[in-house]
Design a protein around this motif. Structure first.
Motif, short mmCIF file in Angstrom:
data_model
loop_
_atom_site.label_atom_id
_atom_site.label_comp_id
_atom_site.label_asym_id
_atom_site.label_seq_id
_atom_site.Cartn_x
_atom_site.Cartn_y
_atom_site.Cartn_z
N GLY A 91 29.62 -67.62 124.78
CA GLY A 91 28.28 -67.17 124.41
C GLY A 91 27.37 -68.33 124.08
N LYS B 55 26.25 -69.86 127.36
CA LYS B 55 25.27 -68.98 128.01
C LYS B 55 23.92 -69.07 127.31
N GLY B 56 23.93 -69.19 125.98
CA GLY B 56 22.68 -69.31 125.26
C GLY B 56 21.92 -70.57 125.59
N THR C 267 25.26 -59.13 127.07
CA THR C 267 24.52 -60.40 127.08
C THR C 267 23.61 -60.51 128.30
N TRP D 135 20.57 -58.52 127.47
CA TRP D 135 19.78 -59.36 126.56
C TRP D 135 18.97 -60.39 127.36
N GLN D 136 19.63 -61.00 128.35
CA GLN D 136 18.95 -62.00 129.18
C GLN D 136 17.82 -61.37 129.98
N LEU E 22 27.81 -62.57 121.11
CA LEU E 22 26.40 -62.48 120.68
C LEU E 22 26.07 -63.57 119.67
N MET F 26 25.73 -66.73 121.65
CA MET F 26 24.51 -66.77 122.45
C MET F 26 23.30 -67.05 121.59
#
Length: 250
Positions: free
Chosen positions: A20, A23-24, A58, A61-62, A211, A214
């Motif tokens: 995560g 990815k963030g 996620t 979210w993106q 989460l 991220m």
């Protein structure tokens, strides 16, 4: 199956926290890191089943940045359809088969992806080529998804090659990963032993560190060099992929 996974719970949580975080910062990396690392201790498709809930949430979210996804969906639908068909068709063919070399295939996919990233290889696809190339790229991505649980090759290099702006690319990646996750869930559903309620419960639990990671990655992205971070990410993937590829060979 799930009883044995409980002993790996600290590793599962730590892996999704790291995935995560990556990815963030760079906008991708959740499936590659989570399936790659967990593939060291379990079959890749079992790791892919744990990926389902964190990946779907996620990616949503993106995508939730206020921009209308329909124009991008209209452009990418041939590739997305290819992903679905490739995943389901190969997933159906693999049902009941023992994939003794699945970890090696996963490792080779990670090495290829990391190599392209480290060499900064950039392809260029002209608009006139998209009509016939997009379904082929989608089908190849779907086939690798069904085989390894990782859905970045060749979809990500293709999306980087069609001339999208930065925000458009983030949206396109979110769409591609969301469709790939749904197709992977359907493929695992065909192999019923891989989609048990207890396994989905662990996947839901893995959402929490994903989460948190991220959110931390998005905070970190504003304070570090994303280029340097991405380079470290690809070096790590290369080493991980090499380990998986050579396992059982040396």
């Amino acid at each position: 199956m799930t009883e044995g996974l409980v002993s790996y719970l600290p590793l599962i949580l730590a892996t999704f926290l790291l995935a995560g975080l990556v990815k963030g910062v760079v906008g991708l990396g959740l499936p590659t890191i989570s399936v790659g690392l967990l593939g060291l201790v379990m079959p890749p498709m079992q790791a892919a089943a744990l990926l389902l809930v964190p990946s779907m949430v996620t990616n949503i979210w993106q995508l939730a940045d206020g921009r209308n996804p329909w124009p991008m969906l209209r452009r990418l639908w041939p590739m997305l359809l290819g992903i679905v068909l490739g995943t389901l068709l190969l997933g159906g063919w693999l049902r009941g088969r023992d994939l003794a070399q699945a970890s090696q295939w996963l490792g080779m996919a990670l090495v290829l992806y990391a190599g392209l990233g480290l060499l900064a290889v950039r392809f260029h696809v002209r608009p006139a080529q998209e009509a016939w190339l997009a379904p082929l790229i989608g089908a190849a991505t779907g086939a690798l998804t069904a085989l390894t649980g990782v859905f970045v090759i060749p979809a990500v290099p293709y999306l980087q090659a069609i001339g999208l702006e930065k925000d458009e690319l983030v949206q396109a990646l979110g769409l591609s990963f969301s469709v790939s996750t749904l197709a992977l869930a359907a493929s695992l559903g065909q192999r019923g032993e891989l989609l048990q309620p207890a396994l989905l419960g662990l996947s839901l639990l893995a959402l929490v560190p994903a989460l948190l990671g991220m959110a931390g990655g998005q905070w970190l992205r504003r304070r570090i060099s994303a280029h340097l971070f991405k380079r470290c990410f690809f070096i790590g993937l290369l080493l991980l992929g090499a380990e998986l590829s050579l396992r059982g060979v040396l």
